[in-house]
Design an enzyme around this catalytic site. Structure first.
Site, PDB file in Angstrom:
ATOM      1  N   TYR A  72       1.640 157.613 -28.228  1.00 53.99           N
ATOM      2  CA  TYR A  72       1.107 156.650 -27.266  1.00 53.99           C
ATOM      3  C   TYR A  72       2.037 156.497 -26.068  1.00 53.99           C
ATOM      4  CZ  TYR A  72      -0.218 152.338 -24.973  1.00 53.99           C
ATOM      5  OH  TYR A  72      -0.577 151.426 -24.029  1.00 53.99           O
TER       6      TYR A  72
ATOM      7  N   GLU B 114      -6.441 144.077 -24.737  1.00 56.25           N
ATOM      8  CA  GLU B 114      -5.347 143.108 -24.714  1.00 56.25           C
ATOM      9  C   GLU B 114      -5.990 141.722 -24.699  1.00 56.25           C
ATOM     10  OE1 GLU B 114      -3.363 144.553 -21.265  1.00 56.25           O
ATOM     11  OE2 GLU B 114      -2.820 146.445 -22.230  1.00 56.25           O
TER      12      GLU B 114
ATOM     13  N   TYR C 290      13.686  99.775 -21.690  1.00 53.59           N
ATOM     14  CA  TYR C 290      13.800 101.063 -22.394  1.00 53.59           C
ATOM     15  C   TYR C 290      14.491 102.137 -21.570  1.00 53.59           C
ATOM     16  CZ  TYR C 290      10.332  99.392 -25.849  1.00 53.59           C
ATOM     17  OH  TYR C 290       9.663  98.719 -26.821  1.00 53.59           O
TER      18      TYR C 290
ATOM     19  N   ARG D 155      18.121 101.221 -22.234  1.00 57.16           N
ATOM     20  CA  ARG D 155      18.491 101.106 -23.629  1.00 57.16           C
ATOM     21  C   ARG D 155      18.241 102.396 -24.410  1.00 57.16           C
ATOM     22  NH1 ARG D 155      14.872  97.476 -27.268  1.00 57.16           N
ATOM     23  NH2 ARG D 155      14.353  96.674 -25.201  1.00 57.16           N
TER      24      ARG D 155
ATOM     25  N   HIS E 268      -0.123 149.848 -11.641  1.00 56.71           N
ATOM     26  CA  HIS E 268       0.185 148.534 -12.198  1.00 56.71           C
ATOM     27  C   HIS E 268       0.951 147.631 -11.226  1.00 56.71           C
ATOM     28  CE1 HIS E 268      -1.292 150.295 -15.802  1.00 56.71           C
ATOM     29  NE2 HIS E 268      -0.817 149.363 -16.617  1.00 56.71           N
TER      30      HIS E 268
ATOM     31  N   ASN F 138       7.011 147.737 -19.843  1.00 55.52           N
ATOM     32  CA  ASN F 138       6.646 147.003 -21.056  1.00 55.52           C
ATOM     33  C   ASN F 138       7.790 146.069 -21.413  1.00 55.52           C
ATOM     34  OD1 ASN F 138       4.641 148.896 -23.467  1.00 55.52           O
ATOM     35  ND2 ASN F 138       4.086 147.311 -22.049  1.00 55.52           N
TER      36      ASN F 138
ATOM     37  N   PHE G 280       6.280 143.307 -26.724  1.00 59.28           N
ATOM     38  CA  PHE G 280       6.126 142.943 -25.313  1.00 59.28           C
ATOM     39  C   PHE G 280       5.419 141.599 -25.127  1.00 59.28           C
ATOM     40  CE2 PHE G 280       2.804 145.981 -26.641  1.00 59.28           C
ATOM     41  CZ  PHE G 280       1.747 145.090 -26.734  1.00 59.28           C
TER      42      PHE G 280
END
Length: 508
Positions: free
Chosen positions: A54, A418, A284, A287, A84, A196, A333
């Site tokens: 792959y 994906e 608060y 405190r 990409h 990746n 990834f």
């Protein structure tokens, strides 16, 4: 500064900061070189066997069943980077790009990616030479890695894309040439190995976490100074209270508050002036400082653990294991753990701002503070700190919106191959915005608290708080009559960023 040697030992978050902010030089250790070469040799042997691997001789994602001819294996990697590189929006600043270059090199240096030594050396050459790829901020969903931003980074290695060199933007080829570097040719799997990974979100997250940890210290000082200005009590910080609810951050902050308020040996003159008052307990926001600031500290400790592991992780796919004689496809990834940590970081930082704003509200409110309304002795003609608290409230509200978790969102991508993504890149980016907002709110509180202390003169606060007050007054004088506050805020924000306040605390 000594050169950082990757692979000699685990990378520390502080190492990332030194490289990102101080341009520390980076090189590979002999151990890293050995691991890189062993992994590369094993992958080359497997390629020669002719089986489908792959990302080496197949397509990507849904196209992983398409076998790529041997003659096109190199072209495959180039096409991957080009297709990409789909980022949009403003470009990331140099410090984040430096952190990305370091983290990507460190991941490859761990020796499970099958890349050539020259590829990792090229990453470090860019880093050390000051060639910074132009990386758009938007475009990553944080699963299958930070594909778009890392593609923009990787293009410059091969002489494409765009980069900054000595402050000027130019083509990647021009930047390499001016720095005396040459483009590298990509080998099998090398394009995929470059993109990746979670290095975009992790780089942002690391620098953001370190800033948030620093702001915890600033928040303690701001809170302590406000307590003094409001003539609050330190009894809520006594150790017995926190021993029976021993969350580490809470216990730490309670001890810190006592040290800040009693520095110089015992209670301050301000504290002694109201020792016999009939007030039983404070609001608060005063405190419960240990319970709130401490919760933020404990959350950031969780985030630190995640990032310390992530910066020393191999996050590409497939992974090469020469000793086991395996090449395995997995999902390292996927950025979910970082995404959740970034959302937690946002919430932790936002709470520091939220309680800070409420302390400011008490300072300007004469019914609670016993001080002149809006911290001005000439009220009516002057509005004093009225709108300072309004501005802080607006920022705190903005933080609430930014704290909507990105990590619970997922939009299937790549033709549903994906089908679950982390949105870690956005989680990290918005965490950075929350931390910046928090720093600004704390700057406002410091200025208001200093004004409150001044209104109690000639009484003095504790030793450390007086030193902090002096730092503030060197940059922003007492507000006698109305003036624009913007420059004061900017000056105090720069003081916070200088870490000088932290240095005061380190002496306690």
């Amino acid at each position: 500064m000594e050169t950082l040697k990757l692979g000699a030992k685990s990378l520390k978050l502080e190492d990332v900061r030194e490289v990102a902010l101080n341009s520390r030089r980076v090189a590979l250790s002999p151990k890293a070189i050995q691991k890189i070469n062993r992994s590369y040799k094993y992958l080359q042997g497997e390629i020669k066997k002719g089986g489908a691997l792959y990302g080496v001789n197949t397509g990507f994602g849904l196209l992983s069943n398409v076998r790529i001819p041997d003659a096109d294996i190199e072209t495959l990697q180039y096409n991957l980077l080009r297709s990409h590189a789909c980022g949009v929006g403003p470009s990331m600043s140099d410090r984040f790009v430096r952190a990305m270059l370091l983290l990507r090199a460190n991941a490859l240096a761990l020796g499970n990616s099958g890349v050539r030594l020259q590829l990792v050396e090229q990453l470090l050459s860019l880093l050390n030479a000051g060639v910074y790829p132009v990386i758009p901020a938007q475009g990553s969903v944080g699963a299958s890695g930070d594909l778009a931003p890392l593609s923009h980074l990787a293009l410059v290695l091969i002489g494409e894309g765009r980069a900054r060199y000595k402050g000027k933007e130019m083509t990647g080829a021009q930047a390499l040439s001016k720095a005396g570097l040459k483009p590298i040719r990509l080998g099998p799997k090398e394009g995929l190995a470059l993109i990746n990974g979670t290095q975009f979100m992790t780089a942002i997250g690391t620098l953001t976490l370190l800033e948030a940890e620093h702001l915890c210290d600033v928040a303690d000082v701001a809170g302590a100074m406000t307590i003094e200005a409001l003539r609050g009590t330190s009894s809520a910080f006594e150790p017995e209270i926190h021993a029976v609810r021993p969350h580490p951050g809470q216990v730490f902050v309670a001890k810190r508050m006592l040290k800040l308020l009693h520095s110089g040996g015992g209670k301050s003159k301000i504290a002694l002036s109201h020792a016999d008052c009939d007030k039983v307990q404070d609001p608060y926001s005063l405190r419960c400082i240990p319970q709130v600031h401490g919760a933020s500290r404990d959350t950031l400790a969780f985030v630190r653990g995640v990032l310390e592991r992530e910066v020393n992780s191999v996050t590409d796919n497939p992974l090469v294991f020469p000793e086991a004689k395996k090449i395995l496809s997995g999902g390292n990834f996927h950025g979910q753990i970082v995404a959740i940590a970034m959302d937690a970081l946002s919430i932790a930082a936002a709470e520091l701002a939220s309680i800070s704003e409420q302390r400011m509200e008490k300072l300007i409110n004469p019914a609670i503070s016993g001080l002149p309304a809006f911290l001005t002795s000439k009220g009516g003609l002057n509005s004093g700190f009225m709108i300072v608290q309004v501005a802080a409230a607006s920022i705190v509200s903005e933080n609430k919106t930014l704290c909507h978790p990105a990590s619970v969102d997922s939009i299937p991508t790549s033709a549903d191959k994906e089908d679950h993504v982390s949105m870690g890149a956005w989680a990290a980016r918005k965490a950075g915005r929350v931390v910046t907002n928090t720093r600004r709110v704390l700057a406002m509180e410091l200025l208001a608290a200093a004004q409150g202390v001044d209104l109690l003169r000639p009484l003095k606060s504790s030793k450390v708080l007086e030193q902090a007050h002096k730092m503030i007054r060197k940059l922003a004088p007492y507000v006698d009559v109305d003036r624009p506050f913007h420059e004061d805020f900017t000056a105090i924000e720069k003081l916070i960023q200088s870490y000088k306040i932290d240095e005061l605390i380190s002496r306690l």
